[in-house]
Design a protein around this motif. Structure first.
Motif, short mmCIF file in Angstrom:
data_model
loop_
_atom_site.label_atom_id
_atom_site.label_comp_id
_atom_site.label_asym_id
_atom_site.label_seq_id
_atom_site.Cartn_x
_atom_site.Cartn_y
_atom_site.Cartn_z
N GLY A 2 14.27 -5.13 16.07
CA GLY A 2 13.18 -4.26 16.48
C GLY A 2 12.88 -3.14 15.51
O GLY A 2 12.16 -2.20 15.88
N VAL A 3 13.38 -3.21 14.29
CA VAL A 3 13.18 -2.17 13.29
C VAL A 3 12.26 -2.69 12.19
O VAL A 3 12.42 -3.82 11.71
CB VAL A 3 14.52 -1.70 12.69
N TYR A 4 11.32 -1.84 11.75
CA TYR A 4 10.35 -2.22 10.72
C TYR A 4 10.33 -1.18 9.61
O TYR A 4 10.51 0.02 9.86
CB TYR A 4 8.95 -2.34 11.33
N LEU A 5 10.14 -1.65 8.39
CA LEU A 5 9.97 -0.78 7.24
C LEU A 5 8.48 -0.78 6.88
O LEU A 5 7.93 -1.80 6.45
CB LEU A 5 10.80 -1.28 6.05
N ASP A 6 7.81 0.35 7.10
CA ASP A 6 6.37 0.48 6.89
C ASP A 6 6.14 1.33 5.65
O ASP A 6 6.49 2.51 5.63
CB ASP A 6 5.71 1.15 8.09
N ILE A 7 5.53 0.75 4.62
CA ILE A 7 5.43 1.41 3.32
C ILE A 7 3.98 1.66 2.94
O ILE A 7 3.13 0.77 3.07
CB ILE A 7 6.09 0.56 2.22
N VAL A 8 3.70 2.87 2.48
CA VAL A 8 2.42 3.18 1.83
C VAL A 8 2.75 3.69 0.42
O VAL A 8 3.79 4.32 0.21
CB VAL A 8 1.62 4.24 2.62
N ALA A 9 1.86 3.40 -0.54
CA ALA A 9 2.17 3.70 -1.93
C ALA A 9 0.95 4.21 -2.67
O ALA A 9 -0.20 3.96 -2.28
CB ALA A 9 2.73 2.45 -2.62
N ASP A 10 1.20 4.90 -3.78
CA ASP A 10 0.11 5.38 -4.63
C ASP A 10 -0.64 4.21 -5.28
O ASP A 10 -1.85 4.29 -5.50
CB ASP A 10 0.66 6.28 -5.74
N LYS A 11 0.10 3.14 -5.61
CA LYS A 11 -0.49 1.99 -6.30
C LYS A 11 0.08 0.71 -5.69
O LYS A 11 1.23 0.70 -5.22
CB LYS A 11 -0.18 2.04 -7.79
N PRO A 12 -0.68 -0.40 -5.71
CA PRO A 12 -0.20 -1.62 -5.06
C PRO A 12 1.06 -2.20 -5.68
O PRO A 12 1.91 -2.77 -4.99
CB PRO A 12 -1.38 -2.58 -5.18
N GLU A 13 1.24 -2.05 -7.00
CA GLU A 13 2.41 -2.64 -7.65
C GLU A 13 3.72 -1.97 -7.24
O GLU A 13 4.80 -2.54 -7.42
CB GLU A 13 2.26 -2.60 -9.17
#
Length: 664
Positions: free
Chosen positions: A246-257
């Motif tokens: 039930g745990v998720y790692l949700d990532i946002v970044a400056d650039k897609p790479e």
């Protein structure tokens, strides 16, 4: 002529003469005996804001936030609040004492253009002159709801505060851009949230019941306490990974790479989930989101919540895995908080609303335990290497060997620092002390682990305390409070010992020796080398500075600007303080290699270290007398051999998939 003989004055005549004398001498008399000055009496402070009661606020607040303006970074808020019948005035509060911040630092100055309406008609309001986070709003007869409209002006520069919106991402924290009615527990206030984000952005939060129409996202009705505990990360370049359980790692970044984490490295985060569940023996959430920003544009953060956490890494931390090793501890620390700090919380740190002051005395448990477990779980899971974790422990231990503030201020007293100092920089932090309930707290809990391990012949350790104290009531994701006797009682149940005396000495008494007991009982020792340990080396490289704290007593950035000066160090005694700029070292232009070479050359000699420094518009020479060479702290095994020590065993994986087969 004969002059007649004078007669003495009669009493009546004497009084008349004295009165005449006083009247004619009034300027002199005023100097000797001034007239009575005005002396005001204090005006009693009236209680204009009701204390919170555990009763429901009627109806559901509609909270709509437009977070689509990435140019100005402004969040535009419309909040519609239902009203009980018959009110002529309502008091609305802006959150002040924020969970996880441990102090009264709600950014009230960023709340602007505040207006209130009933049926579209503007209302008059006043700010409370004592509690300035309170807005008293006058209501017309028969008003059934009031609408508040305002703007949260997110900082655009670091000097203004933490930046929460960039062109590529945002971090929306509900308490920064909402009001709530006074007089009620926040868990008794219902809210229906809606957010408008830029087109094509993904939105992550622990809130339930998500639905979207274009770029307008809404969630199921919840209570205000849960809302505040469920921030949003959203971004144009984003990805989500299921870590299991039930745990998720949700990532946002400056650039897609920057999102391209290698499968074997992603697996360490799955292991982190497994290791945490094994350590605590329970789960106090139905689902959990590890919110992660890979950025150097949005402000850094590490903040705990019950079903999520806010985390920031340097942009390339996931793709340059080895180079980013130093930067990855925050997720393990904040995830651990779901058990310690959110489910189990000091009784006086839990408050019914965000106006009641928090009392921070037990932050050495709340945060000190998590600093300990953050390092342990990171090493066990592989999200950080063991060498990196040992380097962090060495960094903590080494700092306290030359730390004059420990002579006058206890670890417990540093728990008040979020309130006293509001987390601002200090001129001489080594004398003032900072929030060392984190780092010294971690070392003290490391010593408790070693005491338990020794006393039980290796059969028990801090894992047993974690299960007994934080792991109770599996599946309960409410809040279970505690106080100091509860901590001592549980420690004694794990292993009988004078834990009350241990805590009084290590936590509540200043002037103690450096807290090396856990390291030494764990089979290691603090050593000093002329090269930085892996953690210090990577941290300095990333931040573009050099810490010479343990040699001459300075921290200097790559431009030669002094960013820290240790009280009573050789550099301090020579007159070097924060804000000066080092221009040259022994006749050569300043750079890191030049200063290191000068310190090395002076080792074991009588030769000084000669600097040219600039302060404001004055340039002058300064001579440092120091002859012990470069010094950085390391942890080394206390005795030769390869058999695992107590500290080795503590940091070793527990999850079956991570255990290495025994060598043949």
């Amino acid at each position: 002529m004969i002059t007649p003989k004078k007669r003495p004055m009669r009493p009546v005549a004497l009084l008349t003469f004295a009165a005449t004398l006083l009247a004619t001498a009034s300027p002199l008399w005023a100097q000797v005996q001034p007239p009575s000055n005005s002396r005001p009496m204090a005006v009693p402070i009236a209680q204009t804001i009701p204390d919170p009661q555990d009763t429901p606020w009627p109806g559901t607040i509609q909270l709509a936030i437009d977070a689509s303006d990435t140019t100005t970074g402004a969040y535009r808020v419309t909040e519609t609040i239902p009203l009980p019948a018959g009110l002529s005035k309502v008091t609305l509060l802006y959150p002040r004492w924020l969970p996880g911040n441990h102090g009264p630092d709600g950014p009230l100055a960023e709340l602007v253009d505040v207006r209130f309406f009933v049926n579209g008609q503007p209302l008059t309001w006043t700010r409370d002159p004592v509690d300035v986070n309170a807005f008293h709003v006058d209501l017309p007869a028969g008003a059934s709801e009031v609408t508040a409209k305002f703007i949260h002006t997110s900082p655009l520069r670091e000097s203004e505060g933490r930046i929460t919106m960039t062109r590529e991402m945002l971090n929306l924290q509900w308490e920064k851009m909402s009001l709530y009615p006074a007089g009620h527990y926040v868990r008794q206030i219902k809210v229906k949230p809606t957010v408008t984000v830029p087109t094509n952005w993904q939105v992550f939060t622990a809130l339930d019941g998500k639905s979207a129409s274009g770029n307008v996202v809404t969630w199921s009705e919840t209570d205000y306490e849960t809302l505040v505990d469920s921030p949003i990360f959203a971004g144009l370049y984003a990805d989500r990974h299921d870590l299991g359980k039930g745990v998720y790692l949700d990532i946002v970044a400056d650039k897609p790479e920057l999102l391209k984490i290698a499968p074997e490295n992603l697996a360490t985060y799955r292991s982190l989930v497994d290791e945490a569940l094994l350590a605590y023996g329970s789960k106090h959430f139905d689902h959990y989101d590890l919110l992660l920003a890979l950025t150097d544009r949005m402000g850094g953060i590490g903040l705990e919540h019950h079903r999520s956490s806010e985390n920031q890494y340097e942009p390339r931390t996931l793709v340059d895995w080895a180079a980013g090793d130093w930067d990855r501890n925050v997720i393990a620390h904040e995830f651990s908080h779901s058990w310690d700090g959110k489910f189990r919380r000091p009784a006086k740190l839990w408050t019914p609303d965000y106006r009641v002051p928090m009392q921070d005395n037990l932050l050495w448990v709340y945060e000190g335990q998590n600093q300990f477990w953050g390092l342990v779980l990171a090493a066990r899971s592989g999200t950080q290497s063991k060498d990196q974790v040992l380097g962090q422990f060495a960094n903590y231990a080494g700092s306290f060997t030359q730390y004059p503030g420990r002579e006058w201020r206890s670890v417990e007293d540093t728990t008040h620092d979020p309130i006293i100092a509001n987390r601002k920089p200090k001129p001489f932090s080594s004398l003032a002390r900072n929030e060392e309930y984190y780092t010294e707290g971690a070392l003290i809990w490391l010593e408790a682990e070693a005491i338990i391990r020794e006393g039980t012949g290796g059969k028990k350790g801090m894992d047993d305390f974690a299960k007994a104290f934080f792991g109770v009531k599996d599946g309960d994701w409410g809040v279970l409070t505690y106080d100091l006797p509860d901590v001592i009682q549980t420690l004694n149940a794990v292993y009988p010992y004078d834990w009350a005396g241990f805590i009084k000495t290590r936590i509540q008494t200043p002037g103690q020796p450096s807290p090396l007991g856990g390291i030494e009982r764990g089979g290691y020792k603090l050593a000093w080398k002329e090269e930085p340990n892996p953690y210090d080396k990577a941290r300095m490289a990333a931040a573009k500075y050099i810490s010479l704290n343990h040699s001459i007593g300075l921290a200097i950035d790559n431009d030669g600007k002094i960013t820290g000066s240790r009280w009573d160090s050789p550099a301090f005694k020579a007159g070097l303080v924060t804000g000066m700029q080092v221009i040259s070292v022994n006749g050569k232009t300043y750079d890191q290699e030049a200063i290191k070479a000068a310190i090395t050359a002076a080792k074991g000699t009588n030769a000084p270290i000669d600097l040219i420094v600039k302060r404001d518009d004055v340039v002058r020479p300064i001579r440092i007398e120091y002859h012990d060479g470069l010094r950085w702290p390391w942890l080394e095994r206390a005795a030769p051999g390869t058999a695992p020590t107590g500290l080795d065993k503590l940091l070793a994986p527990r999850a079956p998939a991570l255990k290495k087969p025994a060598a043949k």
